[in-house]
Scaffold this active site. Structure first.
Site, mmCIF file in Angstrom:
data_model
loop_
_atom_site.group_PDB
_atom_site.id
_atom_site.type_symbol
_atom_site.label_atom_id
_atom_site.label_comp_id
_atom_site.label_asym_id
_atom_site.label_seq_id
_atom_site.Cartn_x
_atom_site.Cartn_y
_atom_site.Cartn_z
ATOM 1 N N CYS A 277 0.877 -1.302 -0.016
ATOM 2 C CA CYS A 277 0.053 0.048 -0.136
ATOM 3 C C CYS A 277 0.761 1.301 0.005
ATOM 4 O O CYS A 277 0.861 2.077 -0.984
ATOM 5 C CB CYS A 277 -0.780 0.010 1.168
ATOM 6 S SG CYS A 277 -2.377 -1.282 1.231
HETATM 7 N N1 LIG Z 1 -3.004 -5.750 2.145
HETATM 8 C C1 LIG Z 1 -3.518 -4.642 2.491
HETATM 9 O O1 LIG Z 1 -3.056 -4.431 3.715
HETATM 10 C C2 LIG Z 1 -4.330 -3.813 1.785
HETATM 11 C C3 LIG Z 1 -4.854 -2.829 2.579
HETATM 12 C C4 LIG Z 1 -5.690 -1.910 2.311
HETATM 13 C C5 LIG Z 1 -5.954 -2.072 0.619
HETATM 14 N N2 LIG Z 1 -5.464 -2.991 -0.009
HETATM 15 C C6 LIG Z 1 -5.765 -2.907 -1.477
HETATM 16 O O2 LIG Z 1 -6.558 -4.110 -1.555
HETATM 17 C C7 LIG Z 1 -6.526 -4.757 -2.853
HETATM 18 C C8 LIG Z 1 -6.074 -6.252 -2.647
HETATM 19 O O3 LIG Z 1 -5.076 -6.328 -1.791
HETATM 20 P P1 LIG Z 1 -4.451 -7.741 -1.208
HETATM 21 O O4 LIG Z 1 -3.223 -7.402 -0.420
HETATM 22 O O5 LIG Z 1 -5.637 -8.368 -0.900
HETATM 23 O O6 LIG Z 1 -3.860 -8.550 -2.488
HETATM 24 P P2 LIG Z 1 -3.476 -10.276 -2.366
HETATM 25 O O7 LIG Z 1 -2.665 -10.434 -3.528
HETATM 26 O O8 LIG Z 1 -3.436 -10.715 -0.952
HETATM 27 O O9 LIG Z 1 -5.013 -10.878 -2.860
HETATM 28 C C9 LIG Z 1 -5.632 -10.683 -4.066
HETATM 29 C C10 LIG Z 1 -6.214 -11.951 -4.562
HETATM 30 O O10 LIG Z 1 -6.750 -11.707 -5.892
HETATM 31 C C11 LIG Z 1 -6.541 -12.774 -6.742
HETATM 32 N N3 LIG Z 1 -7.007 -12.659 -8.082
HETATM 33 C C12 LIG Z 1 -6.180 -11.791 -8.871
HETATM 34 N N4 LIG Z 1 -6.818 -11.884 -9.959
HETATM 35 C C13 LIG Z 1 -8.096 -12.290 -9.981
HETATM 36 C C14 LIG Z 1 -9.088 -12.621 -10.769
HETATM 37 N N5 LIG Z 1 -9.227 -11.969 -12.073
HETATM 38 N N6 LIG Z 1 -10.051 -12.964 -10.439
HETATM 39 C C15 LIG Z 1 -10.392 -13.498 -8.840
HETATM 40 N N7 LIG Z 1 -9.321 -13.310 -8.201
HETATM 41 C C16 LIG Z 1 -8.084 -12.911 -8.814
HETATM 42 C C17 LIG Z 1 -5.460 -13.442 -6.174
HETATM 43 O O11 LIG Z 1 -4.985 -14.752 -6.543
HETATM 44 C C18 LIG Z 1 -5.083 -13.038 -4.708
HETATM 45 O O12 LIG Z 1 -5.475 -14.317 -3.750
HETATM 46 C C19 LIG Z 1 -5.034 -4.138 -3.559
HETATM 47 O O13 LIG Z 1 -5.640 -2.908 -4.309
HETATM 48 C C20 LIG Z 1 -4.456 -3.265 -2.382
HETATM 49 O O14 LIG Z 1 -3.819 -2.045 -2.669
HETATM 50 C C21 LIG Z 1 -4.558 -4.011 0.551
#
Ligand SMILES: NC(=O)c1ccc[n+]([C@@H]2O[C@H](COP(=O)([O-])OP(=O)(O)OC[C@H]3O[C@@H](n4cnc5c(N)ncnc54)[C@H](O)[C@@H]3O)[C@@H](O)[C@H]2O)c1
Length: 432
Positions: free
Chosen positions: A271
């Site tokens: 992030c």
């Molecule tokens: N990790 C954090 O602390 C956090 C906090 C706030 C916001 N975010 C935001 O949230 C979003 C997700 O982050 P995250 O950390 O959960 O990512 P992550 O990589 O942990 O999880 C994303 C998931 O999406 C899946 N995926 C990818 N393409 C896909 C598709 N086309 N269809 C279905 N599933 C699919 C992946 O396999 C993975 O399991 C990002 O935009 C991130 O910036 C993350």
């Protein structure tokens, strides 16, 4: 924010969907299941889906029991988008990384939205949770759904709601952090309110999806800029032979107008190093310079180099040439008590030390192995003998499970980037 709105009755009890079951999507899916929704969770990663079907979790903050309790009837993990056809609402939580060029990569959102558009039932609500540049929900998600025969605000409702979780934070979980959201149209906002109302303790509705997108970018850019400021302060304080940590503690006694931020070895995670770049990219499209944001990024990205410069000086001062030295890095996750190494500054610290010729190993109780470039490193076990064998030990991530007192007792030289040794006064212990 306005309040003359008219959300429909709560949707609790219906089927909803979550696309992308990672750090954000899995806790959200479980929270929705606990609320009384039947949740279809879709992910393209078959291994993750199998793990969830077995009732297990792959996210540190989510215990196995939390999955096991709802998997089956209330929570259905699947790789099949068709299972979303019954959903009255779907939250998209897929990754939004940067391209190698430093530009936003929203291809995961495009893929997920296209898949969704083919299966969505009429009258459903789509909420984007992935962090994006301002305007992405309106310019990318809404038109993709419209291209597939839906009319936004009429038979499909689109909103943005930023995820604000803080992995590793035991005080605040998914549902007790106020939930900001904004719709592409007024009706879209109403639908998102009905979808999320039963799940979250407090909803904060803003006037548009773009406004909600900018809320998230403000929050994380605020952190990036303030961390950069305190990192710069730390380098000044070191030159002045002043302890920056004491300075911050004293400044934080001011009951107003000051908020403590702490220096460190650099930014990490998915992030804070990434999100401000989404904002500056969009600003650039509008011809607006983002000097503050860019400068913060430069300062924060220079911190691993600064850490390595300090370590090299300490090793040299101890009479050892760096190419002959053994250095042990403690903690490679990007922050304490998590397993996530994405963008972790520890990875840069290790490769920069290797570039200077040091032999580098690491220990991390949460990360058994890590790849840096073409090389795979495995976590070394920690013992008094291993510590005593090093020329320098560098504490990069202060996991609770790292025994700082033992480290300070046995390491001949310790460089602490996190002030974990605040209570230890010894000549061989140095702080950022
Ligand atoms: N990790 C954090 O602390 C956090 C906090 C706030 C916001 N975010 C935001 O949230 C979003 C997700 O982050 P995250 O950390 O959960 O990512 P992550 O990589 O942990 O999880 C994303 C998931 O999406 C899946 N995926 C990818 N393409 C896909 C598709 N086309 N269809 C279905 N599933 C699919 C992946 O396999 C993975 O399991 C990002 O935009 C991130 O910036 C993350």
């Amino acid at each position: 924010m306005t309040d003359d709105r008219n959300p429909p009755d709560s949707l609790a009890g219906d089927t909803v969907g979550v696309v992308g079951l990672g750090y954000v999507g899995l806790p959200l899916a479980l929270a929705m299941a606990e609320t009384g929704y039947r949740v279809v969770g879709v992910d393209v990663d078959e291994t993750r889906i199998e793990t969830l079907r077995d009732g297990d979790s792959y996210i540190t903050d989510v215990p196995d029991g939390a999955v096991d309790r709802v998997v089956g009837e209330e929570f259905v993990p699947t790789t099949d988008y068709d299972r979303l056809s019954e959903a009255v609402g779907v939250s998209i939580c897929v990754p939004t990384p940067l391209r190698k060029t430093g530009q936003p990569n929203i291809s995961y959102i495009v893929d997920a939205t296209e898949e969704l558009a083919g299966v969505l039932s009429p009258d459903s609500t789509v909420v984007l949770e992935s962090t994006v540049y301002p305007g992405a929900t309106e310019e990318v998600v809404a038109p993709t759904l419209a291209d597939n025969g839906h009319e936004v605000g009429e038979d499909v409702f689109v909103a943005f709601s930023p995820e604000r979780i803080d992995p590793g934070n035991e005080e605040y979980g998914t549902t007790d952090i106020p939930k900001v959201f904004g719709g592409v149209t007024e009706a879209c906002g109403d639908r998102a309110e009905a979808l999320y109302g039963p799940v979250f303790d407090e909803l904060v509705r803003v006037d548009s999806a773009t406004e909600a997108e900018l809320v998230k970018l403000l929050e994380n850019t605020f952190r990036s800029v303030n961390i950069a400021l305190i990192n710069e302060m730390a380098t000044i304080a070191h030159e002045l032979d002043v302890d920056i940590w004491s300075v911050i503690d004293a400044a934080a006694t001011k009951p107003f107008g000051f908020m403590p931020f702490y220096p460190g070895p650099g930014l990490g995670g998915h992030c804070i190093p990434v999100d401000p770049k989404y904002l500056s990219w969009k600003a650039d499209q509008h011809g607006v310079a983002t000097r503050f944001i860019d400068l913060a990024d430069t300062v924060n990205r220079s911190m691993p180099e600064h850490v390595v410069d300090r370590v090299v000086t300490l090793v040299n001062d101890a009479g050892t040439a760096v190419p002959d030295s053994d250095v042990l890095v403690l903690g490679v996750a990007y922050k304490p008590n998590v397993v996530d190494t994405r963008e972790s500054p520890a990875l840069d610290v290790i490769s920069l030390l290797e570039d200077r010729g040091a032999s580098v190993a690491y220990h991390d109780p949460h990360v058994p192995a890590v790849e840096i470039g073409a090389q795979t490193y495995e976590s070394r076990s920690l013992s008094p003998a291993v510590l005593a064998d090093q020329d320098c030990v560098v504490l990069v991530t202060d996991h609770d499970a790292i025994p700082v007192d033992t480290v300070a007792e046995h390491a001949p030289l310790l460089f602490d980037t996190r002030n974990a040794t605040a209570d230890i006064d010894a000549e061989h212990v140095h702080r950022l």
